[in-house]
Design an enzyme around this catalytic site. Structure first.
Site, PDB file in Angstrom:
ATOM      1  N   SER A 120      62.034  57.636  29.483  1.00 11.58           N
ATOM      2  CA  SER A 120      61.068  58.693  29.774  1.00 11.58           C
ATOM      3  C   SER A 120      61.779  59.997  30.095  1.00 11.58           C
ATOM      4  O   SER A 120      61.129  61.010  30.322  1.00 11.58           O
ATOM      5  CB  SER A 120      60.184  58.282  30.956  1.00 11.58           C
ATOM      6  OG  SER A 120      60.993  57.900  32.044  1.00 11.58           O
ATOM      7  N   HIS A 141      58.179  55.957  23.353  1.00 15.02           N
ATOM      8  CA  HIS A 141      57.872  56.013  24.784  1.00 15.02           C
ATOM      9  C   HIS A 141      56.455  55.485  25.023  1.00 15.02           C
ATOM     10  O   HIS A 141      55.475  56.121  24.640  1.00 15.02           O
ATOM     11  CB  HIS A 141      58.017  57.474  25.254  1.00 15.02           C
ATOM     12  CG  HIS A 141      57.840  57.674  26.721  1.00 15.02           C
ATOM     13  ND1 HIS A 141      57.506  58.883  27.272  1.00 15.02           N
ATOM     14  CD2 HIS A 141      57.947  56.804  27.759  1.00 15.02           C
ATOM     15  CE1 HIS A 141      57.419  58.754  28.579  1.00 15.02           C
ATOM     16  NE2 HIS A 141      57.673  57.508  28.899  1.00 15.02           N
ATOM     17  N   GLU A 153      54.542  58.024  22.641  1.00 13.70           N
ATOM     18  CA  GLU A 153      55.165  59.329  22.392  1.00 13.70           C
ATOM     19  C   GLU A 153      56.402  59.056  21.524  1.00 13.70           C
ATOM     20  O   GLU A 153      57.329  58.359  21.962  1.00 13.70           O
ATOM     21  CB  GLU A 153      55.551  59.946  23.750  1.00 13.70           C
ATOM     22  CG  GLU A 153      55.874  61.416  23.704  1.00 13.70           C
ATOM     23  CD  GLU A 153      56.120  61.982  25.117  1.00 13.70           C
ATOM     24  OE1 GLU A 153      56.611  61.254  26.007  1.00 13.70           O
ATOM     25  OE2 GLU A 153      55.831  63.174  25.318  1.00 13.70           O
ATOM     26  N   ASN A 191      56.002  63.892  30.358  1.00 17.13           N
ATOM     27  CA  ASN A 191      56.489  64.108  31.726  1.00 17.13           C
ATOM     28  C   ASN A 191      56.704  65.569  32.060  1.00 17.13           C
ATOM     29  O   ASN A 191      56.706  65.942  33.231  1.00 17.13           O
ATOM     30  CB  ASN A 191      57.753  63.288  31.965  1.00 17.13           C
ATOM     31  CG  ASN A 191      57.393  61.837  32.209  1.00 17.13           C
ATOM     32  OD1 ASN A 191      56.462  61.552  32.951  1.00 17.13           O
ATOM     33  ND2 ASN A 191      58.105  60.927  31.572  1.00 17.13           N
TER      34      ASN A 191
END
Ligand code: CAA
Length: 283
Positions: A120, A141, A153, A191
């Site tokens: 991540s 991800h 992702e 994130n």
């Protein structure tokens, strides 16, 4: 390229969730853990989550049996990846550990197989550069809980080939997930957007603007988030949130990503959220 055999390295929360969704969608998966006891524990978690799906009538008992039959456990990475078309690394978020896993996988996996990482926060480009096949390295991800969250992702490193991105996109769709392609920059998109919100919520606690329950209620009732940011921070792990904020802060050199001193203090105190039983909430 058709993905007929997958290997997942790491059977923790993300690794066992990734095994669960591949196996449930008919793709055989080799699950690798350091010790057999840990591999058995991962399969136990998958069993429990499959049972939850049977109880909710999302799958039937026969599908549960078939899913478990699609999972083989290993304690040896070299053995587990030798026939894998796609290897997904889901070991702890530490560059040196991931580099070692990629070195083993690069040596043992077939020449044309794809090496994916569920990281991540670590640069895909930097990990890819440690292998002999940077064009076959990609970020895949997933989100916790993996059997529930619809997003994958797909992170394109500097050298990742179009074919590899296309195969990973198609594979994510086979799992009934929605792939979203993003470029390899700190925090990717997920994130980079999520962590500043969590950090800001922590700043609100720190400054006494409101208490955690009220901050979470604002976001749940006002913005329809399924969990408030502080409950979510506990769920993700406060240490993980801090690591990701540090990656954003160092990667962009922008003070807007500076971790809240309260977050730093809580991590120093070992209050990491759900996994330690205490964070912004007691669990
Ligand atoms: N396996 C299978 N099914 C599961 C599951 C699991 N591990 N966990 C939950 N579920 C299912 C439940 O059975 C339930 O199914 P129904 O809708 O059919 O009832 C559904 O998911 C909802 O679960 P619950 O009723 O137990 O609880 P809830 O309604 O409070 O939802 C939640 C729980 C799905 C976790 C929800 O609160 C949520 O979506 N939270 C946000 C999670 C999130 O943001 N995750 C991303 C974190 S960031 C990340 O992972 C990546 C990173 O890089 C940090």
């Amino acid at each position: 390229m058709d993905i007929k055999q997958v290997a997942v390295i790491g059977g923790g929360t993300m690794g066992n969730g990734i095994c669960h969704v591949f196996a449930m969608n008919g793709i055989p998966v080799n699950l690798v853990e350091m010790e057999q006891e840990l591999a058995d524990k991962a399969v136990e978690t998958i069993d429990k989550n499959l049972e939850r799906m049977v109880n909710k009538e999302k799958i039937d008992a026969e599908q549960k049996v078939q899913t478990l039959e699609n999972i083989t456990t290993f304690t040896n990475t070299i053995e587990a990846v030798k026939d894998a078309d796609l290897v997904i690394e889901a070991v702890p978020e530490n560059f040196e550990i991931k580099k070692q896993v990629f070195a083993d996988v690069d040596k043992a996996a077939p020449e044309d197989s794809i090496l994916a990482t569920n990281t991540s926060s670590i640069s895909i480009t930097k990990l890819a550069a440690t292998t002999s096949r940077p064009e076959q390295v990609v970020g895949m991800h997933f989100f916790n809980p993996v059997p529930v969250m619809k997003l994958v992702e797909v992170v394109r490193g500097l050298d990742t080939s179009d074919d590899v991105v296309e195969t990973v996109d198609e594979t994510a769709r086979l799992l009934n997930k929605n792939p979203v392609e993003v470029a390899d920059y700190p925090g990717f998109v997920s994130n980079r957007v999520l962590m500043p919100m969590i950090n800001e919520a922590i700043c609100c606690v720190h400054e006494g603007v409101a208490d955690p329950e009220d901050i979470d209620d604002v976001m749940k009732l006002g913005m329809a988030h399924p969990m408030g940011p502080l409950r979510l921070a506990d769920f993700i792990g406060l240490d993980v949130c801090l690591d990701i904020l540090n990656v954003l802060h160092e990667g962009f050199k922008d003070p807007k990503y500076r971790p809240s001193p309260l977050l730093v203090k809580m991590v120093d105190a070992g209050k990491l959220g759900d996994k330690t039983g205490e964070g912004f909430y007691e669990h």
